[in-house]
Design a protein around this motif. Structure first.
Motif: not given
Length: 522
Positions: A313-315, A298-302, A304-308
């Motif tokens: 998605f895991v977040m 979702g947009d909230k997590f896009r 946000k991580s360091d690996i794409g």
């Protein structure tokens, strides 16, 4: 380490004594002694190394799962019974190795028939008989008996993308036939058609279109990666991890909101169950569609991580755990709810991604989803039950997802019918803080390419050469004077690097005979 609530041992003793006196009475009385609500959150293709507390080198932040670890038990040597979706889920629900079934042993499509046999007991049917309200909300991938327009078996026409299914009619068999009072499901993985939701065996929106009428097959400047091999010219492919097969879709269905819809339904079930009958415990099986492809957080997590996208998605999965826990707290049932978080198999994370991202989703193991090596079937597994389980505990011994059938039955003093849950071994001693006591000595591993292996204590034997799954080469023809299989001593070689097959022929013979004895059983 002491249990938080001394009443736990008392209740379990009462359950056991009742069961010894009269098995049927045990099932009737089981829910009267403050039995816990049970929620299984099953991630799809998520690796042990994705959880930051379990892998200090993880590049993904998972605060909610970290908290679950700190407040409960983490299992460092847990494995799915197979390294792909369908057989793993079959094993979890039935307590039976999927290779014992001709239909459950391999991954299936969205139009295949049910793989759980009609006479087979499941976690859901066992808990239902003991007084639990039962529900499955999420990815099913265990087959449905669709009704068709021509009376023939359901089948997809690969050229047109259409099937012969009559979506206006209820499926004849599905999750409600194997113990679930309520079901809200997507038929298979989110890259496999049909893309529809079914509530209690009825398609919610029978207005059917093709995915390609809503989504462009390619985006401008689309770059192909290692996963392109799973698609054809008709499939939607936008970028690495963002692809799905052409096929039928409800007009209102959207790939990018499928998982959030599942979570909303799961929360609504918990709320309704509490308001309807707070005294009745419930079992919620919540199999998610992520982080399996398509990687569409979702947009909230896009970003946000360091690996794409995969890390994003895991977040999102981590946030889902937080949402479920917040729902339990809001309903004041968190203390007596057993949350089980697991994955159905290892992550689909090849060497290309490890080198590119500097992150190993299957931390400390060799291989990936589909493989007979540990990366294919070693999984994250965490349990939390605030009222009864001490926090920040670890269980280091061999464990299979099939073991939940016997463990939950044992925990509640339930008695299963003969020959049910045959490959399930109870690890209920962890609830008594007996961390040093292993509950099983061996486990059979099953790859997507039909390669078998067996673990006995710290030895692992594999019947052939290669990964048996997604890692190339899947199968290797033995050399004339070379080994015909693989043998590893996991305690000193956890990454399965040194093949000891020729060095210890007596161990090979011992493990090969044991595996044949187990796999040839009815």
């Amino acid at each position: 380490m002491q249990l938080k609530n001394s009443s736990f041992g008392f209740f379990r003793l009462i359950f056991i004594l009742i069961g010894l006196v009269h098995p049927c009475l045990a099932q009737k009385k089981a829910v009267s002694a403050k039995s816990p609500n049970i929620i299984i959150i099953l991630a799809d293709d998520m690796g042990y190394g994705d959880i930051s507390t379990l892998n200090p080198d993880s590049k993904i932040r998972t605060p909610s799962l970290d908290k679950l670890v700190q407040q409960g038990i983490s299992f460092t040597n847990a494995h799915s019974s197979a390294s792909v979706c369908t057989p793993s889920r079959y094993g979890l629900l039935t307590g039976r190795y999927a290779f014992r079934s001709k239909t459950a042993a391999y991954g299936i499509g969205g139009f295949d028939r049910p793989v759980i046999e009609e006479e087979r007991e499941t976690l859901a049917s066992t808990l239902k008989k003991s007084g639990y309200a039962t529900a499955v909300i999420g990815k099913w991938h265990l087959g449905l008996d669709w009704q068709t327009k021509d009376g023939l078996p359901a089948k997809l026409d690969q050229k047109t993308g259409y099937s012969n299914v009559d979506y206006s009619k209820e499926v004849k068999k599905g999750p409600n036939n194997v113990g679930f009072d309520y079901s809200f499901i997507h038929p298979a993985s989110l890259d496999i058609p049909p893309y529809v939701f079914l509530r209690n065996h009825k398609v919610i929106d029978p207005d059917i279109v093709l995915t390609t009428s809503v989504y462009p097959v390619r985006k401008e400047r689309a770059l192909y990666a290692w996963d392109k091999k799973h698609t054809d010219s008709l499939a939607v492919y936008w970028e690495k991890g963002v692809w799905w097969r052409q096929g039928e879709m409800s007009k209102s269905f959207r790939i990018e909101t499928c998982q959030s819809t599942i979570v909303r339904e799961g929360i609504a079930f918990i709320d309704s169950q509490v308001s309807k009958n707070a005294a009745q415990p419930f079992f919620l099986y919540l199999p998610l569609t992520g982080p399996h492809t398509p990687w569409m957080p979702g947009d909230k997590f896009r970003g946000k991580s360091d690996i794409g996208l995969y890390g994003d998605f895991v977040m999102e999965i981590d946030d889902i755990v937080a949402q479920i826990r917040e729902t339990l707290i809001r309903n004041k049932i968190d203390e007596n709810t057993l949350i089980i978080f697991a994955s159905d198999n290892g992550a689909y994370w090849p060497e290309e991604e490890i080198k590119l991202q500097g992150h190993n989703s299957n931390s400390g193991t060799k291989g990936q989803k589909g493989d007979v090596w540990d990366g294919g079937h070693r999984i994250p597994l965490i349990m939390s039950w605030p009222e009864e389980i001490p926090g920040n505990a670890q269980y280091p011994h061999l464990l299979s997802l099939t073991d939940f059938f016997a463990t939950l039955s044992d925990l509640l003093g339930l008695v299963s019918s003969e020959n049910q849950g045959r490959d399930s071994e109870s690890f209920s001693q962890v609830f008594r803080a007996e961390w040093d006591k292993p509950h099983r000595n061996d486990m059979v591993h099953h790859s997507s390419g039909n390669l078998y292996g067996i673990r006995v204590v710290d030895w692992k034997f594999i019947e052939g050469l290669g990964s048996g799954g997604f890692t190339v080469p899947a199968h290797i023809t033995p050399e004339i004077v070379g080994p015909t299989g693989q043998l590893y001593q996991i305690s000193s070689d956890p990454r399965e690097q040194e093949n000891l097959f020729l060095k210890y022929p007596e161990k090979v013979a011992e493990l090969s005979n044991l595996m044949n004895k187990i796999t040839n059983r009815d």
